[in-house]
Design an enzyme around this catalytic site. Structure first.
Site, PDB file in Angstrom:
ATOM      1  N   ILE A  20      -1.663  -4.883   1.894  1.00  0.00           N
ATOM      2  CA  ILE A  20      -1.152  -3.803   2.749  1.00  0.00           C
ATOM      3  C   ILE A  20      -1.272  -4.234   4.202  1.00  0.00           C
ATOM      4  O   ILE A  20      -2.375  -4.538   4.682  1.00  0.00           O
ATOM      5  CB  ILE A  20      -1.970  -2.504   2.598  1.00  0.00           C
ATOM      6  CG1 ILE A  20      -2.168  -2.149   1.142  1.00  0.00           C
ATOM      7  CG2 ILE A  20      -1.285  -1.346   3.332  1.00  0.00           C
ATOM      8  CD1 ILE A  20      -3.029  -0.917   0.943  1.00  0.00           C
ATOM      9  N   THR A  21      -0.167  -4.209   4.921  1.00  0.00           N
ATOM     10  CA  THR A  21      -0.245  -4.505   6.351  1.00  0.00           C
ATOM     11  C   THR A  21      -0.576  -3.211   7.108  1.00  0.00           C
ATOM     12  O   THR A  21      -0.256  -2.113   6.661  1.00  0.00           O
ATOM     13  CB  THR A  21       1.080  -5.088   6.877  1.00  0.00           C
ATOM     14  OG1 THR A  21       2.120  -4.110   6.753  1.00  0.00           O
ATOM     15  CG2 THR A  21       1.472  -6.349   6.126  1.00  0.00           C
ATOM     16  N   GLY A  22      -1.231  -3.370   8.233  1.00  0.00           N
ATOM     17  CA  GLY A  22      -1.570  -2.205   9.064  1.00  0.00           C
ATOM     18  C   GLY A  22      -2.564  -1.271   8.401  1.00  0.00           C
ATOM     19  O   GLY A  22      -2.571  -0.069   8.669  1.00  0.00           O
ATOM     20  N   ASN A  24      -5.709  -1.078   8.847  1.00  0.00           N
ATOM     21  CA  ASN A  24      -6.897  -0.743   9.636  1.00  0.00           C
ATOM     22  C   ASN A  24      -6.745   0.595  10.333  1.00  0.00           C
ATOM     23  O   ASN A  24      -7.656   1.035  11.030  1.00  0.00           O
ATOM     24  CB  ASN A  24      -7.207  -1.841  10.654  1.00  0.00           C
ATOM     25  CG  ASN A  24      -6.114  -1.986  11.691  1.00  0.00           C
ATOM     26  OD1 ASN A  24      -5.013  -2.392  11.343  1.00  0.00           O
ATOM     27  ND2 ASN A  24      -6.397  -1.651  12.929  1.00  0.00           N
ATOM     28  N   SER A  25      -5.613   1.266  10.154  1.00  0.00           N
ATOM     29  CA  SER A  25      -5.364   2.468  10.939  1.00  0.00           C
ATOM     30  C   SER A  25      -4.403   3.399  10.199  1.00  0.00           C
ATOM     31  O   SER A  25      -3.624   2.940   9.356  1.00  0.00           O
ATOM     32  CB  SER A  25      -4.746   2.041  12.281  1.00  0.00           C
ATOM     33  OG  SER A  25      -4.361   3.159  13.048  1.00  0.00           O
ATOM     34  N   GLY A  26      -4.475   4.678  10.500  1.00  0.00           N
ATOM     35  CA  GLY A  26      -3.468   5.653  10.102  1.00  0.00           C
ATOM     36  C   GLY A  26      -3.124   5.666   8.621  1.00  0.00           C
ATOM     37  O   GLY A  26      -3.997   5.679   7.744  1.00  0.00           O
ATOM     38  N   TYR A 180      13.226   1.540  18.482  1.00  0.00           N
ATOM     39  CA  TYR A 180      12.410   1.937  17.310  1.00  0.00           C
ATOM     40  C   TYR A 180      13.311   2.346  16.158  1.00  0.00           C
ATOM     41  O   TYR A 180      13.133   1.900  15.016  1.00  0.00           O
ATOM     42  CB  TYR A 180      11.459   3.079  17.676  1.00  0.00           C
ATOM     43  CG  TYR A 180      10.589   3.538  16.519  1.00  0.00           C
ATOM     44  CD1 TYR A 180       9.565   2.730  16.014  1.00  0.00           C
ATOM     45  CD2 TYR A 180      10.792   4.774  15.898  1.00  0.00           C
ATOM     46  CE1 TYR A 180       8.769   3.140  14.941  1.00  0.00           C
ATOM     47  CE2 TYR A 180      10.005   5.190  14.832  1.00  0.00           C
ATOM     48  CZ  TYR A 180       8.993   4.377  14.362  1.00  0.00           C
ATOM     49  OH  TYR A 180       8.202   4.785  13.299  1.00  0.00           O
TER      50      TYR A 180
END
Ligand code: NAP
Length: 315
Positions: A20-22, A24-26, A180
């Site tokens: 899983i990327t990202g 560390n947050s949310g 975005y």
């Protein structure tokens, strides 16, 4: 389709390896946490070792026996993506990934920024890096039923346009509804096109996509963080937050559904079932019409391979 689907519905993930990327947050953190609770082994790359290790420690607080591999990956730098993929392939020479979840992202950077490779930062982080990562690690994904590639998009994709004359926002830069939205539309196109190609090859690996609705995470501040007090997104976040948003745990549920539920369909797109898909429990989501055009998808795929220097290894 109402599902009343919660984290309780996640099937056992014992014996499954997940990247899983990202995480560390949310949303990514909650996705990792729930998969760890169900027994998955998780490769957890973050931008620094410290961030990856502190996320692993936070997961272990809840799941003491969690099997976690903290790693380092900067999706905005293609050399970092390549080096990370190489380390994973060396560590696990046989196909051994059950799930690859492309979750990491950044939103609405106020002024156009370029990555070390010279690409616009949102397009690079949210789309080019994940494309390259998925291509480089595709042979690590087990060629069997149950293997999934999950791509986290956004309702902002519906406002997006793939502007081939302005892919890097070199002519105009609009932080949210330009760069975005384009990057998230590119994610949706990638999900559908990859599924199209896998279906043509009769691959058992499937691609699903998800969006979290409006979930309160670091996303609303990490990108626009230096935009100043009167930034419209910041104001909107403050005003709308109590009514229209949900927490990161709930924001993670569509991803978890897309990643684990047996009824998730190849090429399916899932998001919250409430008003305007902003909050609620996972259900089928409305995909951007622009994501469905095969000609755009094929052109974007070709350009992406050129920009990343990575050929997707599909025979
Ligand atoms: N929250 C929402 O309402 C919402 C709505 C629609 C879509 N999404 C999507 O949901 C996904 C997760 O976002 P979130 O809301 O959970 O935000 P978040 O809390 O800010 O998490 C984003 C994650 O992506 C990582 N990341 C950012 N740039 C990176 C890079 N260059 N290389 C590697 N990792 C990088 C962040 O790492 P750092 O901690 O180092 O910054 C963080 O771990 C994103 O794809 C976002 O577009 C969110």
């Amino acid at each position: 389709m109402k599902t009343n689907w919660t984290a309780q519905n996640i099937p056992s993930q014992q014996g499954r390896r997940v990247l899983i990327t990202g995480a560390n947050s949310g949303i990514g953190f909650h996705t990792a946490l729930e998969l760890a609770r169900r027994g998955a082994e998780i490769i957890l790359p973050a931008r620094t070792t410290e961030k990856a290790e502190s996320a692993a420690a936070a997961i272990r607080q809840e799941v003491p026996n969690a099997k976690l591999l903290p790693e380092v990956l900067d999706l905005a730098e293609l050399s970092s993506v390549a080096a990370f993929a190489e380390r994973i392939l060396q560590r696990y020479p046989q196909p051994s990934l059950d799930l690859l979840i492309n979750n990491a992202g950044v939103m609405a950077i106020p002024h156009r920024q370029l990555t070390p490779d010279g690409y616009e930062r949102q397009f690079a982080t949210n789309y080019l890096g994940p494309f390259a990562l998925t291509a480089l690690l595709f042979r690590a994904v087990k060629p069997q039923a149950g293997s999934r590639i999950v791509i986290v998009s956004s309702t902002a994709s519906k406002m997006g346009k793939i502007d081939f004359e302005n892919l890097q926002s070199e002519r105009r830069y609009s932080p949210m509804w330009g760069a975005y939205a384009q990057s998230k539309l590119a994610d949706s196109i990638f999900a559908i096109e990859l599924q199209r190609r896998l279906t043509a090859l009769h691959s058992p690996v499937i691609v699903t996509a998800a969006h979290p609705g409006y979930a309160i995470t670091n996303l609303q501040t990490s990108g626009p963080g230096d935009a100043g007090f009167l930034n419209p997104l910041r104001i909107a976040t403050k005003v709308l937050k109590p009514f229209l948003s949900q927490d990161a745990h709930h924001g993670a549920l569509p991803t978890l559904f897309a990643a684990t539920d047996p009824s998730a369909e190849p090429g399916g797109y899932y998001g919250p079932d409430g008003f305007q898909e902003l909050k609620g429990l996972p259900a089928k989501a409305r995909i951007a019409a622009a994501a469905l055009d095969p000609a755009t998808a094929s052109k974007l795929w070709h350009i992406t391979e050129q920009l990343t220097g990575v050929q997707f290894p599909l025979a």
